[in-house]
Scaffold this motif. Sequence first.
Motif, short mmCIF file in Angstrom:
data_model
loop_
_atom_site.label_atom_id
_atom_site.label_comp_id
_atom_site.label_asym_id
_atom_site.label_seq_id
_atom_site.Cartn_x
_atom_site.Cartn_y
_atom_site.Cartn_z
N VAL A 128 0.86 -1.13 -0.13
CA VAL A 128 0.00 -0.02 0.16
C VAL A 128 1.03 1.42 -0.07
CG1 VAL A 128 -1.44 1.26 1.31
CG2 VAL A 128 -2.07 -1.08 1.13
N THR A 129 1.82 1.26 0.78
CA THR A 129 2.98 2.26 0.93
C THR A 129 3.44 2.53 -0.61
OG1 THR A 129 3.57 1.91 3.07
CG2 THR A 129 5.12 3.11 1.50
N ALA A 130 3.80 1.43 -1.16
CA ALA A 130 4.71 1.67 -2.78
C ALA A 130 3.17 2.14 -3.60
CB ALA A 130 5.02 0.37 -3.17
N ALA A 131 2.25 1.94 -3.52
CA ALA A 131 1.07 2.32 -4.20
C ALA A 131 0.77 3.85 -4.13
CB ALA A 131 -0.11 1.59 -4.07
N LEU A 132 0.79 4.24 -2.63
CA LEU A 132 0.58 5.49 -2.60
C LEU A 132 1.82 6.44 -2.92
CD1 LEU A 132 -1.14 5.30 1.20
CD2 LEU A 132 -2.43 6.14 -1.08
N GLU A 133 2.99 6.03 -2.65
CA GLU A 133 4.09 6.63 -3.17
C GLU A 133 4.05 7.01 -4.77
OE1 GLU A 133 7.48 7.76 -1.90
OE2 GLU A 133 6.00 8.06 -0.50
N HIS A 134 3.21 5.98 -5.60
CA HIS A 134 2.92 6.09 -6.95
C HIS A 134 2.35 7.14 -7.14
CE1 HIS A 134 2.83 5.05 -11.13
NE2 HIS A 134 1.46 4.88 -11.02
N LYS A 172 11.02 7.91 -5.52
CA LYS A 172 9.69 6.95 -5.86
C LYS A 172 10.15 5.42 -5.97
CE LYS A 172 10.28 8.02 -10.83
NZ LYS A 172 9.74 8.28 -12.11
N GLY A 173 11.14 5.10 -5.90
CA GLY A 173 11.55 3.61 -6.31
C GLY A 173 11.96 2.88 -5.23
N VAL A 174 11.84 3.60 -3.76
CA VAL A 174 12.30 3.07 -2.71
C VAL A 174 11.46 1.88 -2.06
CG1 VAL A 174 13.48 3.33 -0.40
CG2 VAL A 174 13.87 4.98 -2.05
N ALA A 175 10.19 2.40 -1.76
CA ALA A 175 9.26 1.54 -1.05
C ALA A 175 8.91 0.29 -2.25
CB ALA A 175 7.92 2.25 -0.98
N TYR A 176 9.07 0.80 -3.56
CA TYR A 176 8.68 -0.40 -4.46
C TYR A 176 9.79 -1.26 -4.40
CZ TYR A 176 6.72 -2.29 -8.75
OH TYR A 176 6.38 -3.28 -9.73
#
Length: 294
Positions: A128-134, A172-176
């Motif tokens: 969810v964090t990666a999605a919201l970071e998107h 933008k790539g970190v959480a992903y």
Amino acid sequence: MTTPVAQHPIVPREKLNFGLDGDIPKYWFGGDPFKSRFWDALSIIFPPGEKFFMTCVRDFRDQVTDPKMLQEIKDFNKQEAQHGIVHRQDNERIRKQGIDTEALSAWVENFLTNRYRKWYSRSYTVAVTAALEHFTSIIAHSMFDQRDLLKEADPRVRAMYAWHAIEEVEHKGVAYDVMVDVAKVGYFKRVLALVDATILFPATIFYIQRKMLIQDGFTLAQRMKLMAGGIWWLIKPNGLLAPMAKAYWTYYRVGFHPWQESEQRGYTEWLAAFKGSGGDPVKASEQMRQTLAM
């Protein structure tokens, strides 16, 4: 690591002065209550949201052995912490206008902590964090495009969101990467989290915005009129969300990675202006807009 190398360095920028304690109008976005409170809702969401992001990424830090990823997580945390600090300063401005910002931020924190952190697995919350970071990274497409949709905004608040967007592009790539390489989240869970975030994010914004408009004294009929015009401003073909659409859908692609899209209009211009201004984020924002002929 199996993911692409980040195209931009993650640079934490600290102790920035946006002049948020100055004479910023209540409806700082062209005198429009909907637009002003839409962005103000984001500001209220960000401090507990950034805390949630950092916590969800840190859940997996002890499993990371790659020095580069460890440094990126450290810099990600520093940037997100600064975002929280600055938005709390902005929220103080909003509080002085009669909005109960503490209660609204507490509602968001409680929702994230007692629902997502309590109900869901750590791998799902980092997804969810990666999605919201998107979402927070692709909004730069709307902020820096040639239509200059933030033209009527107060330069100080506009500069705050420009700086925030620039740093979201950088990390933008970190959480992903943590989600895929460490938490081992697969395609289905990644996409499910984006669908979840696609509902969660706007629903939270509109909930907070509604609360603020009520506290501003708008009647139900007045709020409905504001919402009708405001929703059209968001979704019309040349509205705020239009430039984000293409970038949004790429997340559903098998093999997607945020750094497959490395170029962001305004990024190099903002960096040059920030350096040339001696680290003044308001001057950097205005110089970037002039350079881009916005």
